[in-house]
Enzyme design. Structure first.
Site: not given
Ligand code: SAH
Length: 343
Positions: A93, A106, A113, A117, A120, A160, A334
């Protein structure tokens, strides 16, 4: 196996062409066709001889993606689901956002990934592989071509962990930087990381002008580990040491991302801890109202709490802003679109 010609920056492309017996100046012509004219086949490169076009076609691909889905939000945000056309049905995406200063993309850096987390959408779908430099760059080219626009900013915040694909991400930045190509300066590029400490040191030593964003989400190890398993490997103390090193080497401000989840990390005690952690650092806090994912346990904080949290930080010397929620009607968090299409 043909090579993706978009994996090479201009200097490497010159070297590549030597291998097939061509003069280096051809590389500049090809580079222009790809990045300025957005050619999607070698046949379109009409100032090259038929013979050279054939030779290129025999040795290289242009790595074009297929648009599987395109969703347009009421706020103009566009979300693309691309098929990489790599024979594996790999999907990624990318999101295009329009701001007053121009278009920001973006981009994804991996197919899936490994970070896990808990909040996510990229978690829970299998990790396939890291993207090649050309596949990172193609996200920009495909969208610029589809929308007939020029993208000015890049954020590595799609699917990722960019620092888990360090070499290819660095290479893709070199390619987009080139003034004879997309000409996007490092100052217009942000890399977001969940906190892979050794790679933060490596990035610092490169003295790049990119912005570093660090996904912090909590200033205590217990809560952060419950949200982000990587914290068990690189706890907050080690992460902050690396961030301080980064700032001392680059003199650049770090942007800390903090996704606010109700009754999890959003009360005033959390804000106080955050102030203590970041006091005196060249830092900015980007507050993100958490985007609830399917079967996720975290829900968005109330608007009242989000504003209180921000005001507390600002009143205590930490610059904090609330991220505008773009594209929430099109599942712009994402991984969401890819997940829906893999079901
Ligand atoms: N892997 C990298 C980049 C990807 S996500 C990282 O962890 O930074 C980009 C941002 O969106 C990160 O800060 C991540 O923690 C946040 N993010 C991911 N899923 C989310 C969600 N459901 N709600 C809010 N922020 C989210």
């Amino acid at each position: 196996m043909k090579k993706n010609i978009k994996n090479y920056d201009l200097d490497n492309l010159k070297e590549e062409l030597k291998l097939i017996g061509e003069k280096p100046f051809r590389a500049e012509q090809i580079f222009k066709w790809i990045y300025q004219d957005k050619a999607s086949s070698f046949d379109e490169m009409t100032n090259l001889s038929l013979e050279l076009r054939k030779k290129l076609d025999e040795n290289y691909t242009l790595g074009n993606f297929k648009i599987v889905h395109k969703l347009v939000s009421v706020d103009g945000t566009k979300k693309y689901l691309f098929d990489l056309q790599d024979g594996e049905r790999n999907l990624i995406e990318s999101v295009l956002m329009e701001y007053h200063h121009g278009y920001t993309i973006c981009v994804s850096s991996q197919i899936g990934c490994k970070m896990g987390c808990k909040f996510c959408a990229s978690t829970g779908i299998p990790f396939s592989r890291s993207l090649e430099p050309g596949e990172i760059v193609e996200q920009l080219l495909a969208i610029e071509k589809d929308c007939n626009i020029k993208i000015s900013n890049i954020v590595f915040m799609g699917i990722g962990e960019p620092l888990d694909n360090f070499e290819n991400v660095m290479e893709s930045i070199k390619i987009v930087n080139n003034p004879k190509g997309l000409n996007i300066g490092a100052r217009h590029i942000s890399i977001s990381t969940s906190g892979i400490v050794p790679r933060i040191y490596e990035l610092a030593d490169k003295h790049m002008q990119c912005t570093l964003s660090v996904s912090l989400h909590s200033s205590n190890n217990k809560t952060r580990s419950s949200m982000m398993p990587i914290n068990n490997c690189y706890p907050i103390e080690e992460l902050m040491e690396a961030c301080k090193y980064y700032i001392s080497k680059t003199n650049k401000r770090i942007s800390f991302e903090y996704a606010l989840a109700k009754d999890n990390n959003d009360n005033l005690e959390d804000a106080k801890d955050l102030v203590k952690l970041l006091k005196g650092m060249l830092a900015h806090v980007n507050l993100i109202p958490i985007n609830k994912i399917d079967d996720g346990k975290y829900t968005k904080s109330t608007n009242e709490n989000i504003i209180k949290f921000r005001d507390y930080l600002n009143d205590h010397g930490i610059v904090a802003t609330i991220r505008r929620e773009l594209g929430s009607d099109i599942a712009a968090a994402c991984g969401q679109l890819r997940k829906q299409n893999l079901k």
